[in-house]
Design an enzyme around this catalytic site. Structure first.
Site, PDB file in Angstrom:
ATOM      1  N   TRP A 130       0.858  -1.181   0.000  1.00  0.00           N
ATOM      2  CA  TRP A 130       0.000   0.000   0.000  1.00  0.00           C
ATOM      3  C   TRP A 130       0.897   1.235   0.000  1.00  0.00           C
ATOM      4  O   TRP A 130       1.849   1.301   0.781  1.00  0.00           O
ATOM      5  CB  TRP A 130      -0.896  -0.029   1.246  1.00  0.00           C
ATOM      6  CG  TRP A 130      -1.800   1.147   1.428  1.00  0.00           C
ATOM      7  CD1 TRP A 130      -2.566   1.751   0.471  1.00  0.00           C
ATOM      8  CD2 TRP A 130      -2.042   1.844   2.657  1.00  0.00           C
ATOM      9  NE1 TRP A 130      -3.276   2.782   1.024  1.00  0.00           N
ATOM     10  CE2 TRP A 130      -2.974   2.867   2.372  1.00  0.00           C
ATOM     11  CE3 TRP A 130      -1.582   1.711   3.959  1.00  0.00           C
ATOM     12  CZ2 TRP A 130      -3.440   3.742   3.336  1.00  0.00           C
ATOM     13  CZ3 TRP A 130      -2.046   2.587   4.918  1.00  0.00           C
ATOM     14  CH2 TRP A 130      -2.964   3.588   4.614  1.00  0.00           C
ATOM     15  N   ASP A 211      -0.611  -6.017   9.241  1.00  0.00           N
ATOM     16  CA  ASP A 211      -1.582  -4.966   8.950  1.00  0.00           C
ATOM     17  C   ASP A 211      -2.817  -5.606   8.321  1.00  0.00           C
ATOM     18  O   ASP A 211      -2.750  -6.155   7.216  1.00  0.00           O
ATOM     19  CB  ASP A 211      -0.962  -3.924   7.998  1.00  0.00           C
ATOM     20  CG  ASP A 211      -1.927  -2.773   7.734  1.00  0.00           C
ATOM     21  OD1 ASP A 211      -2.770  -2.504   8.615  1.00  0.00           O
ATOM     22  OD2 ASP A 211      -1.833  -2.143   6.666  1.00  0.00           O
ATOM     23  N   LYS A 246     -13.444  -0.557   6.097  1.00  0.00           N
ATOM     24  CA  LYS A 246     -14.081  -1.282   5.001  1.00  0.00           C
ATOM     25  C   LYS A 246     -15.163  -2.231   5.513  1.00  0.00           C
ATOM     26  O   LYS A 246     -16.279  -2.256   5.002  1.00  0.00           O
ATOM     27  CB  LYS A 246     -13.031  -2.108   4.251  1.00  0.00           C
ATOM     28  CG  LYS A 246     -12.168  -1.384   3.264  1.00  0.00           C
ATOM     29  CD  LYS A 246     -11.219  -0.395   3.771  1.00  0.00           C
ATOM     30  CE  LYS A 246     -10.271   0.100   2.705  1.00  0.00           C
ATOM     31  NZ  LYS A 246      -9.501   1.251   3.069  1.00  0.00           N
TER      32      LYS A 246
HETATM   33  C1  LMR Z   1      -6.703   2.236  -0.490  1.00  0.00           C
HETATM   34  O1  LMR Z   1      -5.666   1.581  -0.534  1.00  0.00           O
HETATM   35  O2  LMR Z   1      -7.271   2.667  -1.505  1.00  0.00           O
HETATM   36  C2  LMR Z   1      -7.369   2.489   0.833  1.00  0.00           C
HETATM   37  O3  LMR Z   1      -6.687   1.861   1.847  1.00  0.00           O
HETATM   38  C3  LMR Z   1      -7.640   3.910   1.102  1.00  0.00           C
HETATM   39  C4  LMR Z   1      -6.416   4.759   1.325  1.00  0.00           C
HETATM   40  O4  LMR Z   1      -6.424   5.506   2.312  1.00  0.00           O
HETATM   41  O5  LMR Z   1      -5.474   4.716   0.542  1.00  0.00           O
END
Ligand code: LMR
Length: 401
Positions: A130, A211, A246
């Site tokens: 992420w 996570d 979510k």
């Molecule tokens: C995402 O990866 O789109 C979500 O976790 C929202 C974010 O805050 O990035």
């Protein structure tokens, strides 16, 4: 005074949402940020959440400050949901849990704690992961490195490469892992592969940092937490950040948690104390409303049963959209799209390049993250054919060029 302030280039995910919201085209589809939309294209208010709100409104309480560590009932509920209600570490009070400002808040809080108590440890995270992981960790002063994760085809895990890096990490390195629904790739380790990772973590004295932002969106609420529970059975110390954005559809309420598994209740109490000290330095105490909603649902059997059904329905809808997109795409273009149904959770890596993603947005109004990540939960029975056509168009253009 402020003339030297540079323009903010924007966040790779949140800026796309800003762009989507101001896009005036009627035909536009948001498959960028991780938001769950229902089949009508709406972000749902869960019925269980609505019921909890009604209960809370029936007994109005003053809007006082929460304690720095959050609502006690919420913290208990997080522990039981994440680690399992019967785990001895839960019943013996060996886990330090605080309510946090979403999952992002939990990751940054953990990072500040790691910087203070494991100052020589670097964090290792999957490549890719992420986008915000690195920012949240580095901004606490931690060194951040990556271990290989994705295979050459870009749609599965290169497990050998991952293991060979993990086998070289220095003692007490922190290893960031996602137990299920890997963001951004949708490619998860199998339970057997997790066993191998856990053996290395144990053998090399590494510190797992798990996570979990999508519990229940992969295989099920308990299954998705499986790797955490295995580590718990082995008595490993670990950090676990979790988010309810979510699975409760409570994005804006910022409901998350940070848990640190310790050796004894005494140590866990001290860890909670130090986490409170960090919280006080940043935001004093978490917001109240979302935590109260989640705690009410998780501790009221009828509401909890409703919520579990709602999570299962969201999960099933995403699986059916994976199949729908795969068949629509395979019907339109000769392209192996089986990765869509092999991957799991809210996201898939499509293998589309940043330029192709830009073209899809400009030509078709279909918004993806520039890494090629697609949010499966933005698909519905009305837009899936059009999304498949836009991907087919991109693939045909690629072949022609
Ligand atoms: C995402 O990866 O789109 C979500 O976790 C929202 C974010 O805050 O990035």
């Amino acid at each position: 005074m402020f003339n030297n302030v540079e323009a903010y280039p924007g966040d790779p995910i949140l800026s796309l949402l800003e762009g989507f919201l101001v896009d005036s085209r009627e035909q536009k589809t948001n498959l960028s940020i991780g938001l769950y939309y229902d089949d009508q294209g709406q972000i749902p208010i869960l019925e269980s959440v609505q019921q909890a709100k009604t209960l809370l409104q029936a007994n109005p309480a003053p809007h006082t400050y929460l304690p720095m560590e959050g609502v006690a009932a919420y913290r208990d509920a997080v522990q039981r949901l994440v680690f399992g209600a019967d785990a001895p570490q839960v019943t013996d009070g060996q886990i330090a849990t605080v309510q946090t400002v979403g999952g992002s808040g939990a990751i940054h809080l953990a990072a500040r704690f790691i910087k203070q108590y494991l100052p020589d440890s670097a964090v290792w995270m999957s490549d890719p992961t992420w986008d915000n992981h690195r920012t949240l960790l580095e901004s606490a002063g931690l060194a951040v490195n990556t271990y290989p994760y994705l295979n050459a085809a870009g749609n599965g895990v290169d497990f050998d490469a991952m293991l060979s890096t993990l086998q070289t990490l220095p003692l007490h390195s922190v290893v960031l892992l996602q137990p299920s629904c890997h963001n951004p790739t949708g490619c998860d380790l199998t339970p057997e592969q997790f066993d191998e990772v856990i053996a290395i973590v144990e053998h090399r004295n590494l510190v797992p940092f798990i996570d979990m932002a999508y519990q229940g969106f992969g295989e099920g609420l308990n299954e998705d937490a499986g790797p955490i529970r295995k580590m718990l059975q082995k008595g490993l110390p670990m950090f676990v950040s979790n988010s309810f954005s979510k699975n409760f559809s409570l994005y804006g309420e910022r409901v998350g948690g940070l848990s640190v598994v310790c050796d004894s209740k005494h140590v866990a109490d001290n860890v909670v104390g130090q986490l409170k000290a960090i919280v006080r330095k940043i935001y004093s105490s978490p917001p109240a409303f979302g935590g109260q909603v989640v705690a009410t649902i998780l501790s009221t059997p009828q509401l909890r049963a409703n919520w579990e059904n709602e999570v299962a329905a969201m999960q099933a809808r995403m699986v059916s959209m994976r199949h729908a997109l795969r068949s629509a795409l395979e019907a339109q273009v000769d392209y192996p799209a089986d990765f869509l149904t092999r991957q799991s959770g809210m996201f898939s890596y499509t293998g589309l390049s940043a330029t192709e993603v830009d073209y899809m947005r400009e030509a078709h109004g279909v918004y993806l993250v520039r890494s090629g990540r697609i949010c499966i939960a933005g698909l519905n029975s009305r837009n899936v054919e059009a999304v498949a056509s836009s991907i087919a168009d991109v693939i045909s253009r690629r072949r022609r060029s």
